[in-house]
Scaffold this motif. Structure first.
Motif, PDB file in Angstrom:
ATOM      1  N   GLY A 177      -7.320   2.192 -10.169  1.00 10.23           N
ATOM      2  CA  GLY A 177      -6.341   3.200  -9.731  1.00 10.23           C
ATOM      3  C   GLY A 177      -6.738   4.561 -10.250  1.00 10.23           C
ATOM      4  O   GLY A 177      -7.483   4.678 -11.225  1.00 10.23           O
ATOM      5  N   GLY A 178      -6.270   5.604  -9.577  1.00  7.44           N
ATOM      6  CA  GLY A 178      -6.565   6.970 -10.020  1.00  7.44           C
ATOM      7  C   GLY A 178      -5.491   7.932  -9.558  1.00  7.44           C
ATOM      8  O   GLY A 178      -4.593   7.565  -8.778  1.00  7.44           O
ATOM      9  N   MET A 179      -5.547   9.159 -10.074  1.00  2.52           N
ATOM     10  CA  MET A 179      -4.558  10.183  -9.713  1.00  2.52           C
ATOM     11  C   MET A 179      -5.241  11.546  -9.747  1.00  2.52           C
ATOM     12  O   MET A 179      -6.115  11.787 -10.589  1.00  2.52           O
ATOM     13  CB  MET A 179      -3.393  10.150 -10.701  1.00  2.52           C
ATOM     14  CG  MET A 179      -2.213  11.030 -10.377  1.00  2.52           C
ATOM     15  SD  MET A 179      -1.202  10.467  -8.978  1.00  2.52           S
ATOM     16  CE  MET A 179      -0.334   9.062  -9.675  1.00  2.52           C
TER      17      MET A 179
ATOM     18  N   ILE B  31       0.860  -1.197   0.000  1.00  2.22           N
ATOM     19  CA  ILE B  31       0.000   0.000   0.000  1.00  2.22           C
ATOM     20  C   ILE B  31       0.890   1.240   0.000  1.00  2.22           C
ATOM     21  O   ILE B  31       1.797   1.336   0.834  1.00  2.22           O
ATOM     22  CB  ILE B  31      -0.892   0.033   1.268  1.00  2.22           C
ATOM     23  CG1 ILE B  31      -1.686  -1.266   1.448  1.00  2.22           C
ATOM     24  CG2 ILE B  31      -1.797   1.257   1.247  1.00  2.22           C
ATOM     25  CD1 ILE B  31      -2.954  -1.382   0.680  1.00  2.22           C
ATOM     26  N   LEU B  32       0.641   2.172  -0.887  1.00  3.16           N
ATOM     27  CA  LEU B  32       1.428   3.416  -1.014  1.00  3.16           C
ATOM     28  C   LEU B  32       2.929   3.089  -1.070  1.00  3.16           C
ATOM     29  O   LEU B  32       3.324   2.156  -1.739  1.00  3.16           O
ATOM     30  CB  LEU B  32       1.073   4.407   0.106  1.00  3.16           C
ATOM     31  CG  LEU B  32      -0.400   4.902   0.103  1.00  3.16           C
ATOM     32  CD1 LEU B  32      -0.693   5.788   1.301  1.00  3.16           C
ATOM     33  CD2 LEU B  32      -0.750   5.626  -1.192  1.00  3.16           C
TER      34      LEU B  32
ATOM     35  N   LEU C 137      -3.606   4.052  -3.251  1.00  2.07           N
ATOM     36  CA  LEU C 137      -3.273   3.263  -4.442  1.00  2.07           C
ATOM     37  C   LEU C 137      -2.381   2.095  -4.025  1.00  2.07           C
ATOM     38  O   LEU C 137      -1.422   2.267  -3.258  1.00  2.07           O
ATOM     39  CB  LEU C 137      -2.539   4.130  -5.480  1.00  2.07           C
ATOM     40  CG  LEU C 137      -2.206   3.413  -6.796  1.00  2.07           C
ATOM     41  CD1 LEU C 137      -3.467   3.137  -7.613  1.00  2.07           C
ATOM     42  CD2 LEU C 137      -1.223   4.223  -7.630  1.00  2.07           C
ATOM     43  N   ASP C 138      -2.669   0.924  -4.548  1.00  4.19           N
ATOM     44  CA  ASP C 138      -1.824  -0.247  -4.285  1.00  4.19           C
ATOM     45  C   ASP C 138      -0.437  -0.054  -4.897  1.00  4.19           C
ATOM     46  O   ASP C 138      -0.318   0.420  -6.028  1.00  4.19           O
ATOM     47  CB  ASP C 138      -2.422  -1.505  -4.939  1.00  4.19           C
ATOM     48  CG  ASP C 138      -3.647  -2.002  -4.213  1.00  4.19           C
ATOM     49  OD1 ASP C 138      -3.933  -1.496  -3.111  1.00  4.19           O
ATOM     50  OD2 ASP C 138      -4.315  -2.890  -4.761  1.00  4.19           O
ATOM     51  N   THR C 139       0.566  -0.495  -4.178  1.00  2.00           N
ATOM     52  CA  THR C 139       1.945  -0.442  -4.677  1.00  2.00           C
ATOM     53  C   THR C 139       2.079  -1.231  -5.987  1.00  2.00           C
ATOM     54  O   THR C 139       2.781  -0.818  -6.912  1.00  2.00           O
ATOM     55  CB  THR C 139       2.892  -1.051  -3.619  1.00  2.00           C
ATOM     56  OG1 THR C 139       2.527  -0.516  -2.345  1.00  2.00           O
ATOM     57  CG2 THR C 139       4.334  -0.730  -3.913  1.00  2.00           C
TER      58      THR C 139
END
Ligand SMILES: Cc1ncc(COP(=O)(O)O)c(C=O)c1O
Length: 382
Positions: free
Chosen positions: A205-207, A42-43, A242-244
């Motif tokens: 995922g997103g940004m 995670i992160l 966001l997942d690593t």
């Protein structure tokens, strides 16, 4: 009883992610292996590297990764303080999340019609819809070209602009002679890494991007339950990390993005040139200021549903983005819109058909698509 026919893979699918994986397998496999070996999920540094890369790509000072494009919109709305009783102006010819998130923060979506050529917001119509309750405007960059963000910002100077750039990572627009990237000139820009997007993760995922330091800090807090120190909460936020693993996959893909966008543009040009004499079909219009990344290649067609059925028979994948505009969705009936409220969106919903444009598409696959469209309208293959 006859045995069911085995499922068939279309000869030309709408999107072929397996073909993409085959071209980048080594980079992806190494990135995934690295995450598994490190056991950080995670992160973490991989997410920070991706944030830095996306800030660079979008010419912004800050980028905050989150769990999806939908969450990116949700967090953006919360960051500019949209809540109960507020209004947010947007278009109805878009993916559901654009307006669903407005509802989910307690606000009211206000729909204005689209420009029928670009499918994007008409800045003057958006400005005319401003009331004392307007708290934000969400222009959507549909199908890969940036909306007239600069005109929206100019005509609505006191309204935060949230650019829904889920479909336009890496797209550019010339504004006053300068090249501006998707997400760059809005108050906040939001991206999606949904697997079918032009830069797709291997999951959600997103940004979120912004030039504003205060908003960046708020967004960072909103992403992790409203605080940056574990078990300390300045505001009420979400779990939207966001997942690593996704960050690692996206970083491995990033060096290829520019080439993929160029290939999408080349595929689009090829279709457009070959369909010039088929009057029943309208090809995409790209504003001269825009460099479109063709997340979709979308035609306007006479007898659209028949054409889609015919292409399916010919083994060609297509999609209708979007068959029912948001102002007519049952869940938004409480808003009081009727058929005819946004005529251009309603007309587009009846005519649009997206055909395969993904970067790995071959010329012979494109010729097959073109041959089928031409045959449907009684033209010979060119
Ligand atoms: C215009 C638009 N907005 C928002 C979203 C939501 O993104 P996600 O599916 O990552 O939640 C998408 C993609 O699906 C989209 O196309």
């Amino acid at each position: 009883m006859a045995a069911a026919a085995p499922p068939t893979t279309p000869a030309v699918p709408l999107l072929d992610l397996k073909a993409q994986y085959a071209t980048i397998k080594d980079a992806i496999d190494a990135a995934v292996r690295d995450v598994v070996e490190n056991q950080t999920f995670i992160l973490g540094p991989a997410v920070e590297r991706l944030e830095k890369a996306l800030a660079e790509l979008s010419h912004t000072r800050y980028a905050i990764a989150c769990a999806s494009g939908t969450d990116a919109l949700l967090l953006a709305l919360r960051a500019v303080d949209v809540g109960y009783g507020d209004e947010v102006i947007t278009t109805p010819f878009t993916f559901f999340a654009t307006a669903g998130t407005v509802h989910n923060v307690g606000a009211r979506p206000v729909f204005v019609d689209i420009d029928p050529r670009t499918y994007n917001i008409v800045p003057e119509a958006a400005a005319a819809a401003v009331t004392s309750k307007t708290k934000a405007v969400i222009p959507v960059d549909l199908f890969g070209q940036i909306a007239a963000i600069e005109d929206v910002a100019r005509l609505m100077p006191n309204v935060p602009v949230i650019e829904d750039a889920a479909q336009t990572i890496g797209a550019a627009r010339k504004i006053d002679g300068e090249t501006r990237m998707a997400g760059e000139v809005a108050t906040i820009g939001t991206f999606s890494f949904y697997p079918s997007k032009n830069l797709g993760a291997y999951g959600d995922g997103g940004m979120i991007v912004t030039q504003n330091e205060r908003l960046a800090l708020t967004l960072r807090k909103l992403r992790t339950h409203g605080g940056l120190r574990t078990y300390h909460h300045d505001i009420v936020g979400f779990n939207s990390r966001l997942d690593t693993m996704q960050a690692a996959v996206l970083q491995a893909k990033l060096p290829f993005l520019e080439g993929w966008s160029a290939k999408r543009r080349a595929n689009a040009e090829y279709y457009t040139a070959a369909l010039g004499d088929v009057a029943e079909v309208g090809t995409p219009y790209v504003e001269p200021a825009n460099t479109c990344i063709f997340n979709q290649y979308t035609l306007r067609c006479e007898r659209r549903d028949e054409l889609q059925a015919y292409l399916k028979e010919q083994g060609i994948g297509t999609a209708i983005y979007y068959p029912l505009p948001l102002h007519l969705q049952p869940c938004f009936s409480y808003l009081g819109y009727k058929e005819g409220s946004c005529p251009e969106s309603e007309k587009a919903a009846k005519e649009v058909l997206s055909i395969p444009v993904f970067p790995e598409l071959t010329r012979s696959q494109q010729d097959r698509v073109l041959g089928a469209i031409r045959a449907f309208y009684g033209r010979r293959s060119s």
